[in-house]
Design a protein around this motif. Structure first.
Motif, PDB file in Angstrom:
ATOM      1  N   ILE A  71       0.731  -1.116   0.065  1.00 40.71           N
ATOM      2  CA  ILE A  71       0.094  -0.040  -0.042  1.00 40.71           C
ATOM      3  C   ILE A  71       0.772   1.248  -0.049  1.00 40.71           C
ATOM      4  O   ILE A  71       0.514   2.349  -0.467  1.00 40.71           O
ATOM      5  N   GLY A  72       2.151   1.086   0.555  1.00 37.07           N
ATOM      6  CA  GLY A  72       3.091   2.213   0.468  1.00 37.07           C
ATOM      7  C   GLY A  72       2.802   3.289   1.615  1.00 37.07           C
ATOM      8  O   GLY A  72       2.641   4.499   1.579  1.00 37.07           O
ATOM      9  N   LEU A  73       2.498   2.638   2.875  1.00 38.11           N
ATOM     10  CA  LEU A  73       2.234   3.317   4.048  1.00 38.11           C
ATOM     11  C   LEU A  73       3.419   3.719   4.687  1.00 38.11           C
ATOM     12  O   LEU A  73       3.536   4.401   6.055  1.00 38.11           O
ATOM     13  N   GLU A  74       4.749   3.385   4.126  1.00 38.94           N
ATOM     14  CA  GLU A  74       5.839   3.868   5.024  1.00 38.94           C
ATOM     15  C   GLU A  74       5.953   5.418   5.220  1.00 38.94           C
ATOM     16  O   GLU A  74       5.625   6.076   3.998  1.00 38.94           O
ATOM     17  N   GLY A  75       6.247   6.123   6.223  1.00 41.58           N
ATOM     18  CA  GLY A  75       6.253   7.393   6.522  1.00 41.58           C
ATOM     19  C   GLY A  75       5.035   7.954   6.632  1.00 41.58           C
ATOM     20  O   GLY A  75       4.764   9.161   6.995  1.00 41.58           O
ATOM     21  N   ILE A  76       3.919   7.130   6.611  1.00 41.88           N
ATOM     22  CA  ILE A  76       2.587   7.748   6.872  1.00 41.88           C
ATOM     23  C   ILE A  76       2.027   7.118   8.056  1.00 41.88           C
ATOM     24  O   ILE A  76       1.599   8.079   8.843  1.00 41.88           O
ATOM     25  N   VAL A  77       1.944   5.790   7.859  1.00 45.48           N
ATOM     26  CA  VAL A  77       1.293   5.136   9.213  1.00 45.48           C
ATOM     27  C   VAL A  77       2.337   4.252   9.972  1.00 45.48           C
ATOM     28  O   VAL A  77       3.113   3.554   9.412  1.00 45.48           O
ATOM     29  N   ASP A  78       2.546   4.499  11.471  1.00 45.95           N
ATOM     30  CA  ASP A  78       3.372   3.653  12.063  1.00 45.95           C
ATOM     31  C   ASP A  78       3.108   2.223  11.823  1.00 45.95           C
ATOM     32  O   ASP A  78       1.954   1.806  11.977  1.00 45.95           O
ATOM     33  N   TYR A  79       4.101   1.318  11.591  1.00 44.79           N
ATOM     34  CA  TYR A  79       4.015  -0.173  11.055  1.00 44.79           C
ATOM     35  C   TYR A  79       3.425  -0.698  12.590  1.00 44.79           C
ATOM     36  O   TYR A  79       2.528  -1.655  12.174  1.00 44.79           O
ATOM     37  N   VAL A  80       3.837  -0.571  13.815  1.00 41.12           N
ATOM     38  CA  VAL A  80       3.517  -1.296  14.693  1.00 41.12           C
ATOM     39  C   VAL A  80       1.801  -1.125  15.015  1.00 41.12           C
ATOM     40  O   VAL A  80       1.104  -1.913  15.249  1.00 41.12           O
ATOM     41  N   VAL A  81       1.370   0.126  14.968  1.00 39.34           N
ATOM     42  CA  VAL A  81      -0.086   0.643  15.088  1.00 39.34           C
ATOM     43  C   VAL A  81      -0.754  -0.105  13.697  1.00 39.34           C
ATOM     44  O   VAL A  81      -1.763  -0.803  14.067  1.00 39.34           O
ATOM     45  N   PHE A  82      -0.093  -0.155  12.470  1.00 42.48           N
ATOM     46  CA  PHE A  82      -0.843  -0.877  11.386  1.00 42.48           C
ATOM     47  C   PHE A  82      -0.939  -2.594  11.876  1.00 42.48           C
ATOM     48  O   PHE A  82      -2.043  -3.130  11.454  1.00 42.48           O
ATOM     49  N   GLU A  83       0.190  -3.109  12.338  1.00 44.20           N
ATOM     50  CA  GLU A  83      -0.100  -4.429  12.664  1.00 44.20           C
ATOM     51  C   GLU A  83      -0.837  -4.819  13.610  1.00 44.20           C
ATOM     52  O   GLU A  83      -1.635  -5.863  13.407  1.00 44.20           O
ATOM     53  N   ARG A  84      -1.140  -3.895  14.662  1.00 43.76           N
ATOM     54  CA  ARG A  84      -2.312  -4.268  15.703  1.00 43.76           C
ATOM     55  C   ARG A  84      -3.633  -4.306  14.946  1.00 43.76           C
ATOM     56  O   ARG A  84      -4.489  -5.260  15.251  1.00 43.76           O
TER      57      ARG A  84
END
Length: 260
Positions: A38-51
Protein backbone atom coordinates in the motif's frame (compact mmCIF):
# COMPACT_ATOMS: atom_id res chain seq x y z
CA UNK A 1 -48.63 -30.57 -1.78
CA UNK A 2 -45.97 -30.97 -4.44
CA UNK A 3 -45.86 -27.20 -5.01
CA UNK A 4 -45.57 -26.63 -1.26
CA UNK A 5 -42.75 -29.15 -1.06
CA UNK A 6 -40.87 -27.38 -3.86
CA UNK A 7 -41.28 -24.01 -2.13
CA UNK A 8 -39.88 -25.45 1.09
CA UNK A 9 -36.90 -26.93 -0.76
CA UNK A 10 -36.17 -23.61 -2.53
CA UNK A 11 -36.48 -21.72 0.75
CA UNK A 12 -34.10 -24.14 2.46
CA UNK A 13 -31.53 -23.79 -0.32
CA UNK A 14 -31.73 -19.99 -0.37
CA UNK A 15 -31.65 -19.78 3.41
CA UNK A 16 -28.64 -22.05 3.56
CA UNK A 17 -26.84 -20.00 0.94
CA UNK A 18 -27.48 -16.71 2.71
CA UNK A 19 -26.44 -18.19 6.02
CA UNK A 20 -23.26 -19.45 4.46
CA UNK A 21 -22.47 -16.02 3.06
CA UNK A 22 -23.15 -14.29 6.35
CA UNK A 23 -20.89 -16.64 8.32
CA UNK A 24 -18.07 -16.72 5.76
CA UNK A 25 -14.76 -15.58 7.19
CA UNK A 26 -12.43 -13.28 5.33
CA UNK A 27 -8.98 -14.42 4.28
CA UNK A 28 -6.34 -13.43 6.88
CA UNK A 29 -4.22 -10.48 5.82
CA UNK A 30 -0.43 -10.27 6.12
CA UNK A 31 0.32 -6.92 7.75
CA UNK A 32 3.94 -6.60 6.63
CA UNK A 33 3.18 -7.41 3.00
CA UNK A 34 0.19 -5.04 2.94
CA UNK A 35 2.14 -2.27 4.62
CA UNK A 36 4.71 -2.21 1.82
CA UNK A 37 2.29 -2.88 -1.05
CA UNK A 38 0.00 0.00 0.00
CA UNK A 39 3.01 2.28 0.49
CA UNK A 40 2.34 3.27 4.09
CA UNK A 41 5.97 3.91 5.00
CA UNK A 42 6.33 7.35 6.53
CA UNK A 43 2.54 7.75 6.77
CA UNK A 44 1.30 5.09 9.22
CA UNK A 45 3.41 3.63 12.01
CA UNK A 46 3.95 -0.05 11.22
CA UNK A 47 3.36 -1.26 14.79
CA UNK A 48 -0.01 0.51 14.87
CA UNK A 49 -0.93 -0.94 11.46
CA UNK A 50 0.10 -4.41 12.61
CA UNK A 51 -2.20 -4.22 15.63
CA UNK A 52 -5.09 -3.06 13.47
CA UNK A 53 -4.62 -5.86 10.93
CA UNK A 54 -4.30 -8.43 13.73
CA UNK A 55 -7.68 -7.29 15.06
CA UNK A 56 -9.15 -7.34 11.55
CA UNK A 57 -8.02 -10.95 11.10
CA UNK A 58 -9.79 -11.95 14.32
CA UNK A 59 -13.07 -10.14 13.66
CA UNK A 60 -15.80 -12.03 11.76
CA UNK A 61 -18.89 -10.76 9.93
CA UNK A 62 -17.31 -7.70 8.37
CA UNK A 63 -19.10 -6.41 5.29
CA UNK A 64 -16.07 -4.97 3.47
CA UNK A 65 -12.29 -5.25 3.64
CA UNK A 66 -12.00 -1.62 4.69
CA UNK A 67 -10.00 -0.76 7.78
CA UNK A 68 -10.14 2.62 9.51
CA UNK A 69 -7.30 3.48 11.86
CA UNK A 70 -7.07 6.39 14.31
CA UNK A 71 -3.63 6.85 15.84
CA UNK A 72 -3.91 8.76 19.10
CA UNK A 73 -0.16 8.58 19.63
CA UNK A 74 -0.07 11.58 17.27
CA UNK A 75 -1.18 15.09 18.28
CA UNK A 76 -4.43 16.56 17.02
CA UNK A 77 -2.40 19.02 14.94
CA UNK A 78 -1.48 16.15 12.60
CA UNK A 79 -3.62 14.01 10.34
CA UNK A 80 -4.15 10.78 12.26
CA UNK A 81 -7.16 9.04 10.72
CA UNK A 82 -6.55 6.61 7.86
CA UNK A 83 -9.08 4.72 5.74
CA UNK A 84 -7.49 1.75 3.98
CA UNK A 85 -9.01 -0.63 1.42
CA UNK A 86 -7.17 -3.88 2.14
CA UNK A 87 -8.46 -5.63 -0.99
CA UNK A 88 -7.56 -2.85 -3.41
CA UNK A 89 -4.41 -2.14 -1.37
CA UNK A 90 -5.20 1.55 -1.39
CA UNK A 91 -5.01 4.34 1.16
CA UNK A 92 -8.33 6.08 0.56
CA UNK A 93 -8.39 8.93 3.09
CA UNK A 94 -6.03 10.65 5.51
CA UNK A 95 -7.73 13.17 7.78
CA UNK A 96 -7.65 15.16 10.99
CA UNK A 97 -9.82 13.78 13.80
CA UNK A 98 -10.75 15.18 17.21
CA UNK A 99 -10.59 13.40 20.56
CA UNK A 100 -12.71 13.89 23.68
CA UNK A 101 -12.26 17.15 25.59
CA UNK A 102 -11.33 15.37 28.85
CA UNK A 103 -8.88 13.05 27.12
CA UNK A 104 -6.28 15.81 26.86
CA UNK A 105 -5.31 18.96 25.00
CA UNK A 106 -3.02 18.58 22.04
CA UNK A 107 -2.52 14.87 22.80
CA UNK A 108 -5.10 12.33 23.95
CA UNK A 109 -3.70 10.70 27.08
CA UNK A 110 -6.72 9.70 29.17
CA UNK A 111 -9.58 7.41 28.12
CA UNK A 112 -12.83 6.11 29.53
CA UNK A 113 -15.83 3.90 28.86
CA UNK A 114 -17.93 5.79 31.40
CA UNK A 115 -21.02 7.86 30.62
CA UNK A 116 -20.42 11.56 31.21
CA UNK A 117 -16.63 11.28 31.17
CA UNK A 118 -16.36 13.20 27.87
CA UNK A 119 -13.32 11.08 27.06
CA UNK A 120 -12.45 9.03 24.00
CA UNK A 121 -12.49 5.23 24.14
CA UNK A 122 -9.87 3.03 22.54
CA UNK A 123 -9.98 -0.35 20.82
CA UNK A 124 -11.98 -1.94 18.01
CA UNK A 125 -15.40 -0.89 16.75
CA UNK A 126 -17.73 -2.18 14.04
CA UNK A 127 -19.44 0.55 12.03
CA UNK A 128 -23.22 0.37 11.64
CA UNK A 129 -25.89 2.64 10.13
CA UNK A 130 -25.95 6.38 9.52
CA UNK A 131 -28.49 8.96 10.66
CA UNK A 132 -29.01 12.72 10.90
CA UNK A 133 -28.84 13.99 14.47
CA UNK A 134 -27.84 17.11 16.40
CA UNK A 135 -24.32 16.76 14.97
CA UNK A 136 -25.61 16.31 11.42
CA UNK A 137 -24.73 13.24 9.36
CA UNK A 138 -23.44 10.65 11.84
CA UNK A 139 -22.24 7.05 11.92
CA UNK A 140 -23.20 4.61 14.70
CA UNK A 141 -20.23 2.76 16.25
CA UNK A 142 -20.52 -0.58 18.05
CA UNK A 143 -17.72 -1.01 20.60
CA UNK A 144 -16.31 -4.56 20.54
CA UNK A 145 -14.06 -4.31 23.64
CA UNK A 146 -15.87 -5.31 26.83
CA UNK A 147 -15.21 -2.82 29.62
CA UNK A 148 -13.21 -0.59 27.28
CA UNK A 149 -15.58 0.72 24.60
CA UNK A 150 -18.69 -1.45 24.79
CA UNK A 151 -20.74 1.47 26.17
CA UNK A 152 -20.20 3.49 22.98
CA UNK A 153 -23.87 3.33 22.00
CA UNK A 154 -25.02 4.11 25.52
CA UNK A 155 -22.69 7.13 25.52
CA UNK A 156 -23.81 8.14 21.99
CA UNK A 157 -20.23 7.88 20.74
CA UNK A 158 -20.56 8.26 16.96
CA UNK A 159 -18.46 9.54 14.09
CA UNK A 160 -19.65 12.91 12.77
CA UNK A 161 -18.45 16.13 11.23
CA UNK A 162 -17.78 19.26 13.26
CA UNK A 163 -16.54 22.80 12.63
CA UNK A 164 -14.12 22.52 15.57
CA UNK A 165 -12.43 19.58 13.80
CA UNK A 166 -11.43 21.80 10.89
CA UNK A 167 -7.66 22.35 10.68
CA UNK A 168 -8.23 26.13 10.66
CA UNK A 169 -8.80 25.89 14.44
CA UNK A 170 -5.17 24.81 14.88
CA UNK A 171 -3.95 28.26 13.84
CA UNK A 172 -6.08 30.01 16.46
CA UNK A 173 -6.01 27.46 19.31
CA UNK A 174 -2.73 25.61 18.78
CA UNK A 175 -4.65 22.35 18.54
CA UNK A 176 -7.79 20.88 17.06
CA UNK A 177 -11.09 21.46 18.83
CA UNK A 178 -12.37 18.64 21.06
CA UNK A 179 -15.58 16.61 21.21
CA UNK A 180 -17.58 15.01 24.02
CA UNK A 181 -15.85 11.70 23.26
CA UNK A 182 -16.73 11.20 19.59
CA UNK A 183 -14.17 10.91 16.80
CA UNK A 184 -15.19 14.13 15.00
CA UNK A 185 -14.02 14.88 11.45
CA UNK A 186 -13.69 18.07 9.41
CA UNK A 187 -17.01 18.89 7.74
CA UNK A 188 -15.35 19.00 4.31
CA UNK A 189 -14.59 15.26 4.35
CA UNK A 190 -16.89 13.78 6.99
CA UNK A 191 -19.69 12.62 4.68
CA UNK A 192 -17.34 11.01 2.16
CA UNK A 193 -15.46 9.13 4.88
CA UNK A 194 -18.63 8.04 6.68
CA UNK A 195 -20.21 6.77 3.46
CA UNK A 196 -17.04 4.81 2.70
CA UNK A 197 -16.76 3.02 6.04
CA UNK A 198 -20.43 2.62 7.08
CA UNK A 199 -22.30 -0.68 7.18
CA UNK A 200 -20.04 -3.18 8.93
CA UNK A 201 -16.37 -2.25 8.57
CA UNK A 202 -13.72 -2.22 11.29
CA UNK A 203 -12.48 0.89 13.10
CA UNK A 204 -9.41 0.72 15.35
CA UNK A 205 -8.45 3.52 17.73
CA UNK A 206 -4.85 3.07 18.78
CA UNK A 207 -3.52 3.44 22.29
CA UNK A 208 -0.85 6.09 22.71
CA UNK A 209 2.21 5.77 24.94
CA UNK A 210 2.25 3.08 27.65
CA UNK A 211 1.73 5.67 30.40
CA UNK A 212 -1.72 6.53 29.01
CA UNK A 213 -4.44 6.28 31.66
CA UNK A 214 -7.45 4.03 31.15
CA UNK A 215 -10.54 4.48 33.31
CA UNK A 216 -13.66 2.36 33.31
CA UNK A 217 -16.46 2.78 35.84
CA UNK A 218 -14.22 5.28 37.62
CA UNK A 219 -11.36 2.82 38.29
CA UNK A 220 -7.90 2.62 36.76
CA UNK A 221 -7.32 -0.17 34.25
CA UNK A 222 -3.85 -1.43 33.30
CA UNK A 223 -2.74 -1.23 29.68
CA UNK A 224 -3.12 -4.95 28.99
CA UNK A 225 -6.18 -4.28 26.79
CA UNK A 226 -4.43 -4.65 23.45
CA UNK A 227 -1.88 -7.36 24.24
CA UNK A 228 -4.04 -9.92 22.46
CA UNK A 229 -3.78 -7.74 19.35
CA UNK A 230 -0.01 -7.44 19.72
CA UNK A 231 -0.36 -4.13 21.48
CA UNK A 232 1.45 -2.26 24.21
CA UNK A 233 2.37 -4.18 27.35
CA UNK A 234 2.04 -2.45 30.72
CA UNK A 235 5.26 -0.95 32.06
CA UNK A 236 7.13 -3.40 34.32
CA UNK A 237 6.52 -3.09 38.03
CA UNK A 238 9.35 -1.90 40.22
CA UNK A 239 10.78 -4.97 42.03
CA UNK A 240 10.14 -5.12 45.77
CA UNK A 241 13.17 -4.77 48.02
CA UNK A 242 14.24 -7.97 49.80
CA UNK A 243 12.64 -8.58 53.19
CA UNK A 244 14.73 -7.36 56.09
CA UNK A 245 15.84 -9.84 58.64
CA UNK A 246 14.09 -9.65 62.00
CA UNK A 247 17.18 -10.90 63.78
CA UNK A 248 19.20 -8.07 62.20
CA UNK A 249 16.64 -5.58 63.42
CA UNK A 250 16.90 -6.93 66.97
CA UNK A 251 20.71 -6.67 66.97
CA UNK A 252 20.83 -3.11 65.63
CA UNK A 253 20.58 -0.20 68.07
CA UNK A 254 17.74 2.30 67.61
CA UNK A 255 18.26 4.56 64.59
CA UNK A 256 20.74 2.19 62.95
CA UNK A 257 20.08 1.46 59.24
CA UNK A 258 18.35 -1.84 58.72
CA UNK A 259 20.24 -2.62 55.52
CA UNK A 260 24.03 -3.17 55.85
Amino acid sequence: MRALFMLLVIGFICGGTLSGVASEKHVPMNSRTLYHEIGLEGIVDYVVFERAVAGFNQTDSLAKDILTLIDFSKPSTEKRLYVINLTLKKLMYVSYVSHGRNSGGKYATSFSNREGSYKSSLGFYRTENTYYGKNGYSLVLDGLEKGINDKAKERAIVMHGAAYADPSTIRSCGRLGRSLGCPALPLAVSKQIIDTIKGGTLLYINTPRPQAVFTTQGRGVRCYLLRRWGGVNPPPRRPRPPARSRSLRRRCPPGWPHSP
